[in-house]
Motif scaffolding. Structure first.
Motif, short mmCIF file in Angstrom:
data_model
loop_
_atom_site.label_atom_id
_atom_site.label_comp_id
_atom_site.label_asym_id
_atom_site.label_seq_id
_atom_site.Cartn_x
_atom_site.Cartn_y
_atom_site.Cartn_z
N GLU A 184 0.74 -0.95 0.32
CA GLU A 184 -0.03 -0.22 0.17
C GLU A 184 0.89 1.05 -0.34
N ASP A 218 2.07 4.35 -3.45
CA ASP A 218 0.96 5.50 -2.99
C ASP A 218 1.10 5.86 -4.30
N PRO A 229 -6.05 -0.18 -15.89
CA PRO A 229 -7.17 -0.91 -14.90
C PRO A 229 -8.21 -1.66 -15.96
N ARG A 283 -7.89 -6.92 -10.45
CA ARG A 283 -6.73 -6.51 -10.07
C ARG A 283 -7.88 -4.62 -10.30
N ASN A 284 -8.90 -4.41 -9.23
CA ASN A 284 -8.81 -3.32 -9.10
C ASN A 284 -8.94 -2.24 -9.19
N SER A 285 -7.69 -2.46 -8.18
CA SER A 285 -6.76 -1.11 -7.65
C SER A 285 -5.76 -1.20 -7.48
N GLN A 286 -4.85 0.96 -7.23
CA GLN A 286 -3.65 0.89 -8.09
C GLN A 286 -2.47 -0.49 -7.50
N GLN A 308 -2.96 -3.08 -6.26
CA GLN A 308 -3.49 -4.59 -7.28
C GLN A 308 -2.23 -4.70 -7.99
#
Length: 128
Positions: free
Chosen positions: A10, A14, A55, A66-69, A71
Protein backbone atom coordinates in the motif's frame (compact mmCIF):
# COMPACT_ATOMS: atom_id res chain seq x y z
CA UNK A 1 3.35 -13.54 6.24
CA UNK A 2 4.12 -14.07 2.56
CA UNK A 3 5.31 -11.33 0.23
CA UNK A 4 2.01 -11.14 -1.66
CA UNK A 5 0.18 -10.18 1.54
CA UNK A 6 2.78 -7.70 2.79
CA UNK A 7 1.34 -4.50 4.25
CA UNK A 8 4.12 -2.54 2.50
CA UNK A 9 2.45 -2.76 -0.93
CA UNK A 10 0.00 0.00 0.00
CA UNK A 11 2.68 2.53 0.97
CA UNK A 12 5.00 1.52 -1.90
CA UNK A 13 2.25 2.06 -4.47
CA UNK A 14 0.89 5.32 -3.00
CA UNK A 15 2.68 7.62 -5.44
CA UNK A 16 2.16 5.44 -8.53
CA UNK A 17 -0.02 7.24 -11.08
CA UNK A 18 -0.73 4.11 -13.11
CA UNK A 19 0.43 5.87 -16.29
CA UNK A 20 2.20 2.74 -17.55
CA UNK A 21 5.31 4.51 -18.84
CA UNK A 22 7.47 2.09 -16.83
CA UNK A 23 6.01 -0.85 -18.72
CA UNK A 24 6.36 0.73 -22.16
CA UNK A 25 10.02 1.59 -21.54
CA UNK A 26 10.97 -1.70 -19.89
CA UNK A 27 12.86 -4.06 -22.22
CA UNK A 28 11.43 -7.10 -20.39
CA UNK A 29 7.75 -6.09 -20.21
CA UNK A 30 5.67 -7.96 -22.75
CA UNK A 31 2.01 -7.39 -21.92
CA UNK A 32 -0.40 -7.27 -24.83
CA UNK A 33 -4.07 -7.48 -25.67
CA UNK A 34 -5.81 -9.06 -28.64
CA UNK A 35 -7.80 -6.48 -30.62
CA UNK A 36 -10.20 -6.78 -33.54
CA UNK A 37 -9.79 -4.67 -36.65
CA UNK A 38 -12.52 -4.28 -39.25
CA UNK A 39 -10.74 -4.66 -42.58
CA UNK A 40 -13.92 -4.06 -44.59
CA UNK A 41 -14.70 -7.56 -45.78
CA UNK A 42 -13.30 -9.37 -42.73
CA UNK A 43 -12.40 -8.93 -39.08
CA UNK A 44 -8.73 -9.35 -38.34
CA UNK A 45 -7.23 -9.95 -34.94
CA UNK A 46 -3.90 -8.49 -33.93
CA UNK A 47 -1.74 -8.17 -30.86
CA UNK A 48 -1.76 -4.70 -29.39
CA UNK A 49 0.84 -3.55 -26.88
CA UNK A 50 -0.78 -3.02 -23.48
CA UNK A 51 0.23 -2.34 -19.88
CA UNK A 52 -0.53 -4.32 -16.74
CA UNK A 53 -0.69 -0.96 -14.96
CA UNK A 54 -3.92 0.04 -16.74
CA UNK A 55 -7.27 -0.65 -15.07
CA UNK A 56 -8.68 -2.38 -18.16
CA UNK A 57 -5.79 -4.82 -18.58
CA UNK A 58 -6.99 -8.46 -18.47
CA UNK A 59 -10.56 -7.28 -17.95
CA UNK A 60 -13.03 -9.95 -18.86
CA UNK A 61 -16.79 -10.21 -18.95
CA UNK A 62 -16.91 -10.75 -15.20
CA UNK A 63 -14.79 -7.64 -14.55
CA UNK A 64 -11.19 -7.24 -13.49
CA UNK A 65 -9.49 -9.14 -10.70
CA UNK A 66 -7.11 -6.21 -10.03
CA UNK A 67 -9.40 -3.30 -9.29
CA UNK A 68 -7.02 -1.01 -7.38
CA UNK A 69 -3.78 0.66 -8.38
CA UNK A 70 -2.09 -1.11 -5.47
CA UNK A 71 -3.15 -4.51 -6.83
CA UNK A 72 -1.82 -3.69 -10.30
CA UNK A 73 1.43 -2.33 -8.83
CA UNK A 74 1.84 -5.46 -6.71
CA UNK A 75 1.20 -7.72 -9.71
CA UNK A 76 3.85 -5.93 -11.78
CA UNK A 77 6.54 -6.34 -9.14
CA UNK A 78 5.51 -9.84 -8.12
CA UNK A 79 5.80 -10.86 -11.77
CA UNK A 80 9.24 -9.29 -12.21
CA UNK A 81 10.70 -10.39 -8.88
CA UNK A 82 8.88 -13.61 -7.91
CA UNK A 83 6.79 -15.30 -10.61
CA UNK A 84 9.22 -14.83 -13.52
CA UNK A 85 12.26 -16.09 -11.57
CA UNK A 86 10.30 -19.11 -10.29
CA UNK A 87 9.55 -20.12 -13.88
CA UNK A 88 12.89 -19.16 -15.46
CA UNK A 89 15.66 -20.68 -13.36
CA UNK A 90 15.96 -17.77 -10.92
CA UNK A 91 16.47 -15.10 -13.59
CA UNK A 92 14.75 -11.83 -12.66
CA UNK A 93 12.66 -9.88 -15.13
CA UNK A 94 14.62 -6.69 -14.52
CA UNK A 95 17.86 -5.90 -16.32
CA UNK A 96 18.70 -2.87 -14.16
CA UNK A 97 18.68 -0.38 -17.03
CA UNK A 98 16.92 2.35 -14.99
CA UNK A 99 14.61 3.48 -17.81
CA UNK A 100 11.57 3.17 -15.55
CA UNK A 101 13.16 5.37 -12.88
CA UNK A 102 14.39 8.04 -15.31
CA UNK A 103 10.98 8.55 -16.93
CA UNK A 104 8.57 7.89 -14.04
CA UNK A 105 6.70 11.14 -13.24
CA UNK A 106 6.56 10.02 -9.58
CA UNK A 107 10.23 8.91 -9.45
CA UNK A 108 9.27 5.42 -8.31
CA UNK A 109 12.39 3.36 -7.87
CA UNK A 110 12.44 -0.41 -8.36
CA UNK A 111 15.50 -0.65 -6.08
CA UNK A 112 13.56 1.02 -3.26
CA UNK A 113 10.72 -1.45 -3.78
CA UNK A 114 13.12 -4.41 -3.70
CA UNK A 115 14.82 -3.14 -0.53
CA UNK A 116 11.53 -2.47 1.25
CA UNK A 117 10.20 -5.91 0.36
CA UNK A 118 13.50 -7.50 1.37
CA UNK A 119 13.12 -5.89 4.79
CA UNK A 120 9.62 -7.38 5.01
CA UNK A 121 11.06 -10.78 4.15
CA UNK A 122 13.80 -10.47 6.76
CA UNK A 123 11.36 -9.30 9.45
CA UNK A 124 8.48 -11.68 8.90
CA UNK A 125 9.83 -14.41 6.69
CA UNK A 126 8.56 -15.38 3.27
CA UNK A 127 6.48 -18.53 3.23
CA UNK A 128 6.72 -18.97 -0.51
Amino acid sequence: MNLFESEKWESLSDTCLGCGICTFLCPTCQCYDICDYDAGHEIRKFRCWDSCMYPGFTEMSHGNNRNSQMQRFRQRFMHKLVYFPENNGGVYSCVGCGRCLRKCPSSLNIVRVIKALGESDAEGGNDE
